[in-house]
Design a protein around this motif. Structure first.
Motif, PDB file in Angstrom:
ATOM      1  N   SER A   5      47.247 -27.965 104.048  1.00  0.00           N
ATOM      2  CA  SER A   5      46.825 -28.834 102.951  1.00  0.00           C
ATOM      3  C   SER A   5      47.284 -28.238 101.634  1.00  0.00           C
ATOM      4  CB  SER A   5      45.304 -28.994 102.955  1.00  0.00           C
ATOM      5  OG  SER A   5      44.913 -29.899 101.946  1.00  0.00           O
ATOM      6  N   VAL A  17      50.553 -31.200 102.686  1.00  0.00           N
ATOM      7  CA  VAL A  17      49.948 -32.489 102.999  1.00  0.00           C
ATOM      8  C   VAL A  17      49.060 -32.882 101.827  1.00  0.00           C
ATOM      9  CG1 VAL A  17      48.512 -33.797 104.582  1.00  0.00           C
ATOM     10  CG2 VAL A  17      49.996 -31.966 105.456  1.00  0.00           C
ATOM     11  N   PHE A  18      49.411 -33.991 101.181  1.00  0.00           N
ATOM     12  CA  PHE A  18      48.654 -34.469 100.033  1.00  0.00           C
ATOM     13  C   PHE A  18      48.037 -35.836 100.344  1.00  0.00           C
ATOM     14  CE2 PHE A  18      52.094 -31.880  98.260  1.00  0.00           C
ATOM     15  CZ  PHE A  18      51.422 -31.070  97.361  1.00  0.00           C
ATOM     16  N   PRO A  19      46.757 -36.057 100.044  1.00  0.00           N
ATOM     17  CA  PRO A  19      46.222 -37.429 100.093  1.00  0.00           C
ATOM     18  C   PRO A  19      46.962 -38.258  99.061  1.00  0.00           C
ATOM     19  CG  PRO A  19      44.709 -35.978  98.936  1.00  0.00           C
ATOM     20  CD  PRO A  19      45.777 -35.084  99.500  1.00  0.00           C
ATOM     21  N   SER A  33      49.101 -38.818  93.965  1.00  0.00           N
ATOM     22  CA  SER A  33      48.211 -37.917  94.657  1.00  0.00           C
ATOM     23  C   SER A  33      47.461 -37.038  93.669  1.00  0.00           C
ATOM     24  CB  SER A  33      49.012 -37.035  95.635  1.00  0.00           C
ATOM     25  OG  SER A  33      48.130 -36.211  96.386  1.00  0.00           O
ATOM     26  N   GLN A 109      48.382 -40.206 103.639  1.00  0.00           N
ATOM     27  CA  GLN A 109      48.774 -38.869 103.208  1.00  0.00           C
ATOM     28  C   GLN A 109      50.287 -38.747 103.213  1.00  0.00           C
ATOM     29  OE1 GLN A 109      46.594 -36.428 105.926  1.00  0.00           O
ATOM     30  NE2 GLN A 109      48.090 -36.626 107.587  1.00  0.00           N
ATOM     31  N   ARG A 111      53.461 -36.197 103.542  1.00  0.00           N
ATOM     32  CA  ARG A 111      53.836 -34.896 104.081  1.00  0.00           C
ATOM     33  C   ARG A 111      55.187 -34.489 103.500  1.00  0.00           C
ATOM     34  NH1 ARG A 111      51.133 -33.130 108.656  1.00  0.00           N
ATOM     35  NH2 ARG A 111      49.490 -34.545 109.388  1.00  0.00           N
TER      36      ARG A 111
END
Length: 372
Positions: A5, A17-19, A33, A109, A111
């Motif tokens: 994350s 990994v970003f929302p 994000s 999300q 990637r």
């Protein structure tokens, strides 16, 4: 494939990994994000200073801007505000939506390969300030900032993005900055002067820093701000004392300028006064503030300096007075330069029999020799 994350690693097999929320502009996908502040200096790069402009994607970092930005964050940890960073991603980027249809297709999300390179298109000064602020207050690291990710389409696209993002950026007028600034004690003092003091109430333009030709205002909030700043500079007094002193000073000035009073009595139009006289212009107010500061530095009592201010009645403020050319006027137009401000201050000091500073004497001597 292992994923993290948004934790840095050197292995190309790892991912950030970003929302994110997915959007489309000009037919291209982009992702909005949030990123923890502690990661901003680690993953977002700006081009090296030694690169030539034509092979950079942004301007060189202006390090002179950083102290103020850094102090803004550090001194206001509970109410600072930063707008989103915009970055191009040079590397693999993949979006996974929550659902395959409906509104959920837009959320999910993103990637991004840890081997990718992030280049900031807009916000490099904010990024550098965040880095400095974290050194002073590491607790800020868990807070977040919005980031807009675009997939890198090459140097030309990055350069065009920088140009487009900055092309229409307009700095707000200084007056509205004073009006809305609730951290600056001086701004609060000046707002009260403009809204409550009889000589200014209704005659100060609160939003714009220039006056329209037919405006019924005499002054701008920004010019009153800079004038009052000069007036109070270096005085070790409280905010309440500053308010009282500023109001007393400008009220005393008003008594020496009949045209201001005539505008309030509706005997003259504000537009005519601005056209024919200099005393409501920013350079004149600023000069009066500088002269006033000399008087207040000697004594805070109005009884001490009010008699000296009466000598201002001998000043011919009309723009037809040829003495103003080269001082407040250059080619018949008002000049706000520091040099012309000093010459205007000198002119007032001469009429008021006040001594000039060493720097003011130097500027005056050069003017008299025709060197300015």
């Amino acid at each position: 494939m292992a994923s993290q994350s948004a934790e840095p690693a050197t292995s190309a097999g790892f991912e950030y990994v970003f929302p994110a929320i997915r959007g489309i502009q000009a037919g291209r996908e982009f992702y909005v994000s949030m990123c923890p502040l502690r990661l901003i200096p680690k993953i977002f790069l700006f081009d090296e200073d030694e690169l030539a402009p034509e092979v950079r994607a942004q301007r060189i970092l202006n390090k002179g801007r950083l102290p103020a930005l850094t102090r803004y964050i550090v001194d206001n940890p509970d109410d600072y505000v930063f707008s989103a960073l915009t970055a191009s991603v040079d590397g693999d980027i993949r979006f996974e939506s929550i659902t395959d249809s409906g509104v959920g297709m837009r959320a999910g999300q993103v990637r991004i390969s840890m081997a990718a390179r992030f280049v900031i298109n807009d916000g490099q000064h904010r990024r550098a300030a965040i880095e400095q602020a974290l050194k002073e207050n590491p607790d800020l690291g868990e807070e977040t900032i919005a980031v807009v990710f675009f997939h890198d389409a090459g140097l030309a696209r990055c350069q065009q993005m920088f140009a487009d993002l900055n092309r229409h950026a307009v700095r707000p007028p200084r007056s509205i900055g004073v009006l809305y600034d609730h951290r600056d004690d001086l701004a609060a003092i000046v707002r009260l002067l403009a809204m409550r003091t009889p000589i200014f109430k209704g005659y100060v333009e609160m939003e714009n820093s220039t006056l329209a030709q037919r405006s019924r205002k005499l002054f701008t909030l920004s010019s009153l701000y800079y004038a009052t700043q000069s007036l109070l500079q270096g005085l070790e007094i409280t905010k309440d004392q500053s308010q009282e002193l500023a109001e007393a000073f400008w009220t005393a000035i008003d008594k020496q300028i009949p045209e201001w009073q005539q505008v309030r009595r509706r005997e003259l139009l504000a537009s005519d006064v601005r056209r024919d006289y200099l005393h409501s212009h920013g350079i004149a107010l600023h000069a009066l503030g500088r002269v006033g500061n000399s008087l207040l530095s000697t004594s805070l009592s109005p009884r001490s300096w009010t008699p000296t201010l009466k000598r201002l009645l001998t000043v011919d403020w009309s723009r037809t007075n040829t003495d103003w050319e080269g001082r407040a006027l250059v080619g018949g137009r008002v000049s706000k330069s520091h040099h012309n401000l000093t010459l205007t201050v000198n002119y007032l000091r001469q009429h008021m029999n006040l001594e000039m500073s060493t720097e003011e004497r130097r500027v005056e001597a050069a003017y008299q020799r025709g060197e300015s």
